[in-house]
Write a protein that holds these residues in place. Sequence first.
Motif, PDB file in Angstrom:
ATOM      1  N   SER A  84      19.805 -48.306-104.293  1.00  0.00           N
ATOM      2  CA  SER A  84      20.313 -46.841-103.698  1.00  0.00           C
ATOM      3  C   SER A  84      19.124 -46.096-103.280  1.00  0.00           C
ATOM      4  CB  SER A  84      20.740 -46.194-104.855  1.00  0.00           C
ATOM      5  OG  SER A  84      19.702 -45.800-106.123  1.00  0.00           O
ATOM      6  N   LEU A  85      17.847 -46.422-103.505  1.00  0.00           N
ATOM      7  CA  LEU A  85      16.575 -45.590-102.699  1.00  0.00           C
ATOM      8  C   LEU A  85      16.650 -46.337-101.281  1.00  0.00           C
ATOM      9  CD1 LEU A  85      14.033 -44.064-102.391  1.00  0.00           C
ATOM     10  CD2 LEU A  85      12.913 -46.018-103.750  1.00  0.00           C
ATOM     11  N   GLY A  86      16.826 -47.492-101.141  1.00  0.00           N
ATOM     12  CA  GLY A  86      16.894 -48.266 -99.946  1.00  0.00           C
ATOM     13  C   GLY A  86      18.042 -47.508 -99.019  1.00  0.00           C
ATOM     14  N   VAL A  87      19.070 -47.524 -99.646  1.00  0.00           N
ATOM     15  CA  VAL A  87      20.298 -46.923 -98.816  1.00  0.00           C
ATOM     16  C   VAL A  87      19.727 -45.345 -98.286  1.00  0.00           C
ATOM     17  CG1 VAL A  87      22.781 -46.215 -99.005  1.00  0.00           C
ATOM     18  CG2 VAL A  87      22.143 -48.223 -99.967  1.00  0.00           C
ATOM     19  N   LEU A 115      31.553 -48.447 -94.076  1.00  0.00           N
ATOM     20  CA  LEU A 115      30.492 -48.793 -95.021  1.00  0.00           C
ATOM     21  C   LEU A 115      29.902 -50.145 -94.672  1.00  0.00           C
ATOM     22  CD1 LEU A 115      32.040 -47.978 -98.491  1.00  0.00           C
ATOM     23  CD2 LEU A 115      30.479 -46.530 -97.107  1.00  0.00           C
ATOM     24  N   GLN A 116      28.577 -50.473 -94.760  1.00  0.00           N
ATOM     25  CA  GLN A 116      27.962 -51.817 -94.528  1.00  0.00           C
ATOM     26  C   GLN A 116      27.684 -52.119 -95.694  1.00  0.00           C
ATOM     27  OE1 GLN A 116      27.496 -52.425 -91.061  1.00  0.00           O
ATOM     28  NE2 GLN A 116      28.139 -50.582 -90.746  1.00  0.00           N
ATOM     29  N   TRP A 117      27.327 -53.518 -95.662  1.00  0.00           N
ATOM     30  CA  TRP A 117      27.087 -54.502 -96.942  1.00  0.00           C
ATOM     31  C   TRP A 117      26.075 -53.717 -98.004  1.00  0.00           C
ATOM     32  CZ3 TRP A 117      22.272 -56.006 -98.541  1.00  0.00           C
ATOM     33  CH2 TRP A 117      21.207 -55.980 -97.699  1.00  0.00           C
ATOM     34  N   PHE A 118      25.318 -52.825 -97.771  1.00  0.00           N
ATOM     35  CA  PHE A 118      24.097 -52.583 -98.591  1.00  0.00           C
ATOM     36  C   PHE A 118      24.889 -51.253 -99.144  1.00  0.00           C
ATOM     37  CE2 PHE A 118      23.157 -51.254 -94.117  1.00  0.00           C
ATOM     38  CZ  PHE A 118      23.338 -49.839 -94.094  1.00  0.00           C
ATOM     39  N   HIS A 119      25.902 -50.443 -98.608  1.00  0.00           N
ATOM     40  CA  HIS A 119      26.560 -49.432 -99.126  1.00  0.00           C
ATOM     41  C   HIS A 119      27.404 -49.972-100.190  1.00  0.00           C
ATOM     42  CE1 HIS A 119      26.553 -47.514 -95.027  1.00  0.00           C
ATOM     43  NE2 HIS A 119      25.584 -46.612 -95.701  1.00  0.00           N
ATOM     44  N   ARG A 120      28.171 -51.081 -99.938  1.00  0.00           N
ATOM     45  CA  ARG A 120      28.916 -51.854-100.860  1.00  0.00           C
ATOM     46  C   ARG A 120      28.023 -52.342-102.015  1.00  0.00           C
ATOM     47  NH1 ARG A 120      32.940 -55.011 -96.767  1.00  0.00           N
ATOM     48  NH2 ARG A 120      33.523 -53.054 -95.473  1.00  0.00           N
ATOM     49  N   LEU A 121      26.952 -53.055-101.842  1.00  0.00           N
ATOM     50  CA  LEU A 121      26.139 -53.444-103.016  1.00  0.00           C
ATOM     51  C   LEU A 121      25.823 -52.287-103.754  1.00  0.00           C
ATOM     52  CD1 LEU A 121      24.397 -55.853-104.348  1.00  0.00           C
ATOM     53  CD2 LEU A 121      22.759 -55.175-102.366  1.00  0.00           C
ATOM     54  N   SER A 122      25.228 -51.161-103.166  1.00  0.00           N
ATOM     55  CA  SER A 122      24.907 -50.047-104.098  1.00  0.00           C
ATOM     56  C   SER A 122      26.012 -49.417-104.889  1.00  0.00           C
ATOM     57  CB  SER A 122      24.229 -48.887-103.162  1.00  0.00           C
ATOM     58  OG  SER A 122      24.151 -47.606-104.018  1.00  0.00           O
ATOM     59  N   TRP A 123      27.415 -49.564-104.433  1.00  0.00           N
ATOM     60  CA  TRP A 123      28.301 -48.982-105.119  1.00  0.00           C
ATOM     61  C   TRP A 123      28.717 -49.977-106.287  1.00  0.00           C
ATOM     62  CZ3 TRP A 123      33.391 -47.317-101.903  1.00  0.00           C
ATOM     63  CH2 TRP A 123      34.193 -46.403-102.700  1.00  0.00           C
ATOM     64  N   VAL A 124      28.997 -51.227-106.008  1.00  0.00           N
ATOM     65  CA  VAL A 124      28.935 -52.299-107.104  1.00  0.00           C
ATOM     66  C   VAL A 124      28.009 -51.971-108.173  1.00  0.00           C
ATOM     67  CG1 VAL A 124      28.828 -54.810-107.677  1.00  0.00           C
ATOM     68  CG2 VAL A 124      30.313 -54.007-105.615  1.00  0.00           C
ATOM     69  N   PHE A 125      26.749 -52.148-107.863  1.00  0.00           N
ATOM     70  CA  PHE A 125      25.531 -51.844-108.812  1.00  0.00           C
ATOM     71  C   PHE A 125      25.800 -50.458-109.708  1.00  0.00           C
ATOM     72  CE2 PHE A 125      22.247 -54.588-107.140  1.00  0.00           C
ATOM     73  CZ  PHE A 125      21.973 -55.256-108.080  1.00  0.00           C
ATOM     74  N   PHE A 126      26.259 -49.554-109.085  1.00  0.00           N
ATOM     75  CA  PHE A 126      26.517 -48.315-109.966  1.00  0.00           C
ATOM     76  C   PHE A 126      27.590 -48.616-110.775  1.00  0.00           C
ATOM     77  CE2 PHE A 126      28.823 -44.638-110.687  1.00  0.00           C
ATOM     78  CZ  PHE A 126      28.019 -43.643-111.317  1.00  0.00           C
ATOM     79  N   ASN A 127      28.707 -49.072-110.707  1.00  0.00           N
ATOM     80  CA  ASN A 127      29.879 -49.159-111.305  1.00  0.00           C
ATOM     81  C   ASN A 127      29.342 -50.189-112.694  1.00  0.00           C
ATOM     82  OD1 ASN A 127      32.493 -47.954-110.438  1.00  0.00           O
ATOM     83  ND2 ASN A 127      31.434 -48.844-108.617  1.00  0.00           N
TER      84      ASN A 127
END
Length: 276
Positions: A84-87, A115-127
Motif C-alpha cells: 500500500s505504501l508503494g501504491v 485499477l491496475q494490478w498493484f491496486h488490486r493486489l493492495s485491495w486483496v492484501f487488505f481484505n
Amino acid sequence: MATSCQYEFQRKLFGFSDSNPETFYTSQWFQCRIAFLCYRIFMFLYSLIWTINTTIYYVPKFPNYYGFLSNWAEWSLVAYFGVSLGVAMYGVVTRNSDREMSEGSRVTKFFKDRLQWFHRLSWVFFNAVISANILVTIMYWSFLSHKGNNAEAANIHQHAMNTVLMLIDLFIIAIPIRLLHFIYPMLYAIVYIIFTLILHGAGVMSVYYSDLLDWQSLPGLSTGLCVGMAVVAIPIVHCAVFGLYHLRAFIARKVLPHDSAQPDDDGQQNPTFQMT
C-alpha cells in the motif's frame, strides 16, 4: 461509498469492479496525497520494526517459527503496508502528470481511471490481512492467552496491536469494502491450512497449538477447527469489517463538508458524503 446489500450481491463484485484508483491515494477524510503517503510510511515502518523485533524474540524459542498463524499474520501485515505504501508513492509521483493531461489524451486517461494490478493486489492484501489478524487476536485471547506471558511487548504487538493497526487503517483509508471479498481471506486461511498439512506430511511439524491444531494426535478436532475457521469464522469476521466500513461512511456523511466529498466508486463525486 456506503452500499446496500442488494448492490453488494453482484457477481462482478467478487472482482474489482466499480472502484476508483484515487481511493488508493487519499484518505476518507482528506485528499492530500502527500499527507496520505506520510501516513503510509509511518504504518509500514512501525509494523516492520516491531515485526523484526518479535521475530528476533520468538525464533530462538520456536524453531518452527514459520509454521504459526500468528507469525504469518504479522508478516502479512508488513507486506500489506509495504504494498500500500508503494501504491501511495505511485499516486504522488503520477499526480502532476494527471493534472497536465490534455483533453486529447482521453485514451490514456481512460486507463489511468481503471485499477491496475498493484491496486488490486493492495485491495486483496487488505481484505486477507485484516480478517486474518482479527481472527488471530480473537483466537489467542480466547483460547491461548493463559499459556503465554501477556505482558511481553512482543506478545502484545503480535496479538493485540496487529488488529489495532488494521482497524486504524480501515477508518483512515478510502478504499471500499466489498461483502463478496470474503473469498480472499478465506483463500488465505485455506493456503495456511494446506501449508500445515504439508509440514505434517513431511514430518517437519504436526503440533501448532497443542489444544487446538494437532494433526498428529487430534486430526478430527484439527479438521473441524480448520473448516470452521475457513468457512464460518472468516466470513463472519469479514462481515464485521464490512459493517465497520459502513460506520466509517456514515460518520463521513455527517462530518465532512460539502466540498470534501470523496470520489465515488465510479469516479464521480459521491453525494452520500455531503452534509444533509
